[in-house]
Scaffold this active site. Sequence first.
Site, PDB file in Angstrom:
ATOM      1  N   HIS A 308       5.642  -6.357   1.921  1.00  0.00           N
ATOM      2  CA  HIS A 308       5.670  -6.941   0.655  1.00  0.00           C
ATOM      3  C   HIS A 308       5.862  -8.383   0.835  1.00  0.00           C
ATOM      4  O   HIS A 308       6.660  -8.768   1.574  1.00  0.00           O
ATOM      5  CB  HIS A 308       6.528  -6.356  -0.245  1.00  0.00           C
ATOM      6  CG  HIS A 308       6.343  -6.538  -1.518  1.00  0.00           C
ATOM      7  ND1 HIS A 308       6.499  -7.871  -2.341  1.00  0.00           N
ATOM      8  CD2 HIS A 308       5.489  -6.052  -2.507  1.00  0.00           C
ATOM      9  CE1 HIS A 308       6.123  -7.874  -3.608  1.00  0.00           C
ATOM     10  NE2 HIS A 308       5.542  -6.746  -3.696  1.00  0.00           N
ATOM     11  N   ASP A 365       3.567   1.012  -4.008  1.00  0.00           N
ATOM     12  CA  ASP A 365       2.599   1.867  -4.050  1.00  0.00           C
ATOM     13  C   ASP A 365       2.088   2.934  -3.131  1.00  0.00           C
ATOM     14  O   ASP A 365       1.485   3.896  -3.029  1.00  0.00           O
ATOM     15  CB  ASP A 365       1.296   1.120  -3.572  1.00  0.00           C
ATOM     16  CG  ASP A 365       0.961   0.218  -5.004  1.00  0.00           C
ATOM     17  OD1 ASP A 365       1.033   0.782  -6.188  1.00  0.00           O
ATOM     18  OD2 ASP A 365       0.411  -1.121  -4.976  1.00  0.00           O
TER      19      ASP A 365
END
Length: 429
Positions: A308, A365
């Site tokens: 991320h 996700d």
Amino acid sequence: MSEIAKIELGGTSYELPVIEGTENEKGIDISKLRGATGGYITIDPGFKNTGSTKSAITYLDGENGILRYRGYPIEQLAEKATFLEVSYLLIYGDLPNSEELTSFTESITNHTLVHEDMKQFFEAYPPKAHPMGVLASMVCSLSTFYPESLDHDRGTEAKDLTIHRLIAKLPTLAAWSYKNAMRHPFMYPKNNLDYCENFLHMMFAMPTSEYQIDPVVVSALNTLLILHADHEQNCSTSTVRIVGSSHANLYASISAGISALWGPLHGGANQAVIEMLEQIANDGGDVDKWVAKAKDKSDSFRLMGFGHRVYKNFDPRATIIKKACDDVLEKLGVDDPMLEIAKKLEKVALEDEYFKERNLYPNVDFYSGIIYKAINIPTEMFTVMFAIGRLPGWIAQWKEMIENNEPIGRPRQIYTGENERGYVSVEKR
Ligand code: CMC
């Protein structure tokens, strides 16, 4: 005394003010740099060190895995709130009292229908059309049905009406994009259902059969939407703000955000994760082989759902989702082999030096797709689900940008092309 940063260029020293946020985040204010230094700008590809705005909506501390909407920890909101409550919180700044929530919910419920003429647009798409492409187009098309929305700043009441319409209609448009791909009849919204129930009804009911509402599924959906509701200045949100900064209308700005979200490095990752897990399963389930591929710089494969831009320790949303995933699968009695591969992959990657050194952890996700799969949402709709969740965040950020009268977004560049040269006619080239 407030801090000052100094920059030295060609023997001259320039002072730059340091600004500080309410959580002590610090930024060097370079807004006057170019004028003061006679043309110097800063370069920051991917805006990894650049703050584009001051914002009072979402606080995110990537090092410590903290995420708060308007000051409220994501863990508390995900456990206790409804998606519409969180939407109100993001857009209007405070949790609604019971009167405010009733009036907001009624307004959203009253606007769930879309204009009948829009049905014809759906019918013109080929059956294989990706629902994200359809959704982005349909949201932009809403502006053609509400021409008054083209004026970006029409006072509070009119602005609220556009906002409520959009929140109300997005699930209808999303469910219809799925029904259209299936060539199934569209199901109209039912205003006695709540926001999540209504979406599930429009997705799964048929004229011949009711959708049996399962509270486990509704609660999982509510949690997922809340977890996705805002994430400060990410790719799609920055897109919404920058498009809106030209005073393009809200529908056009959100449509641009949906397009930005579609990419597999952003919201499209939830679809890419399931496709990757399926690929690994079909290839015999050798997780080590795929981890090695992800580490190989000559191979373009990346572990989808890992890493991320801002979380460098853990993604707090992933922690909540992982637990929700276990709960949902257990309550629904689903035994999904994908979950086993996902868990194995997570374990191998988390123990691997390559992933440890680079602070690559599972993101939101990684598990959301497994939940969506368990509640029968088709893979191609995963990113659409993310868009429904992110909508209130996009709206809140757009509204803040308009209300703060922010200037049009227009970055600079350092030109690296040819110097001036004269035109040569085609025969002489
Ligand atoms: N698999 C393998 N290596 C990776 C991965 C990955 N998923 N992510 C990053 N790396 C490596 C990358 O190759 C680089 O290595 P090196 O330093 O040797 O060049 C290093 O880690 C840093 O990566 P980066 O690409 O510079 O980091 P970034 O901040 O630009 O990218 C990211 C962040 C999310 C785009 C990236 O981690 C990625 O592509 N992840 C997979 C896609 C994904 O899951 N995206 C969803 C993000 S969460 C949902 C949302 O909010 O949008």
